[in-house]
Enzyme design. Sequence first.
Site, mmCIF file in Angstrom:
data_model
loop_
_atom_site.group_PDB
_atom_site.id
_atom_site.type_symbol
_atom_site.label_atom_id
_atom_site.label_comp_id
_atom_site.label_asym_id
_atom_site.label_seq_id
_atom_site.Cartn_x
_atom_site.Cartn_y
_atom_site.Cartn_z
ATOM 1 C CG ASP A 68 -0.457 -0.052 2.293
ATOM 2 O OD1 ASP A 68 0.844 -0.204 2.462
ATOM 3 O OD2 ASP A 68 -1.085 0.118 3.493
ATOM 4 C CE1 TYR A 70 7.858 3.712 0.260
ATOM 5 C CE2 TYR A 70 7.204 5.587 -1.435
ATOM 6 C CZ TYR A 70 8.079 4.491 -0.968
ATOM 7 O OH TYR A 70 9.010 4.032 -1.965
ATOM 8 C CG PHE A 81 7.981 0.228 -4.307
ATOM 9 C CD1 PHE A 81 8.386 0.010 -3.156
ATOM 10 C CD2 PHE A 81 7.390 -0.621 -4.836
ATOM 11 C CE1 PHE A 81 7.972 -1.304 -2.693
ATOM 12 C CE2 PHE A 81 6.929 -1.775 -4.671
ATOM 13 C CZ PHE A 81 7.130 -1.953 -3.269
ATOM 14 C CG HIS A 189 7.817 -4.834 0.883
ATOM 15 N ND1 HIS A 189 8.746 -3.989 1.272
ATOM 16 C CD2 HIS A 189 6.919 -4.606 0.272
ATOM 17 C CE1 HIS A 189 7.875 -2.697 1.047
ATOM 18 N NE2 HIS A 189 6.750 -3.192 0.302
#
Length: 229
Positions: A68, A70, A81, A189
Amino acid sequence: MNFDDLTRGVHPSWRLFVDNHRKLLDGIVDELNARRGRGDIIAPAVPHILRVLHYDRDRVRVVIVGQDPYPTAGHAVGLSFSAEASMRPIPRSLANIFRELAADIGTQVPESGDLGGWAEQGVMLLNRVLTVTVGAAGSHRGIGWERFTDAIVESLISRGTPLVAILWGADAQTLRPQLGDTPIIASAHPSPLSAHRGFLGSRPFGRTNELLTAAHAEPIRWDQTTERA
């Protein structure tokens, strides 16, 4: 916020898709408005929530999936990202992505956190969930976004053109059932909490270009990260 606010800026190639999913999106909008009414600060800003659909659907040949946006105020820009070009320091997950990029293809570490240049080339930077309450990671799971991002991926697959899926983290990997025979590059991740458990050293960028080339599709210029003015 309403449906028109949410979908303003969507590329014409995605217009029919969002119209066909209006009922789902209206429900999500209602939930977001309710949360804002309770005082929640929602990220990213409304014009950027569907930013992944501001680019040509027919050009997409890579989809990078995260979890999801930041949850830090001012960080989310609607592309997984990615960050504003002026942001310093860049988010730590993105710093690890750039570290792996340099190790994988030998490029210099980019100075800017803007990944719009990838999106322009046909890399969809898709979070599994497209909004978050600032300060509360994972807070918008289950409000409908997973169904919507399932549908986005299914729409891409339905084209029958080359596509590579890069799945970073457990949330992203819940998309596996929708991907069918699509080539998948999956790892931990890039967060500092998990990057050393399989993300670093996974060579996702070089491997993606190998798969694209094998499918007679144009490889991505991963060194071209920044969106053109």
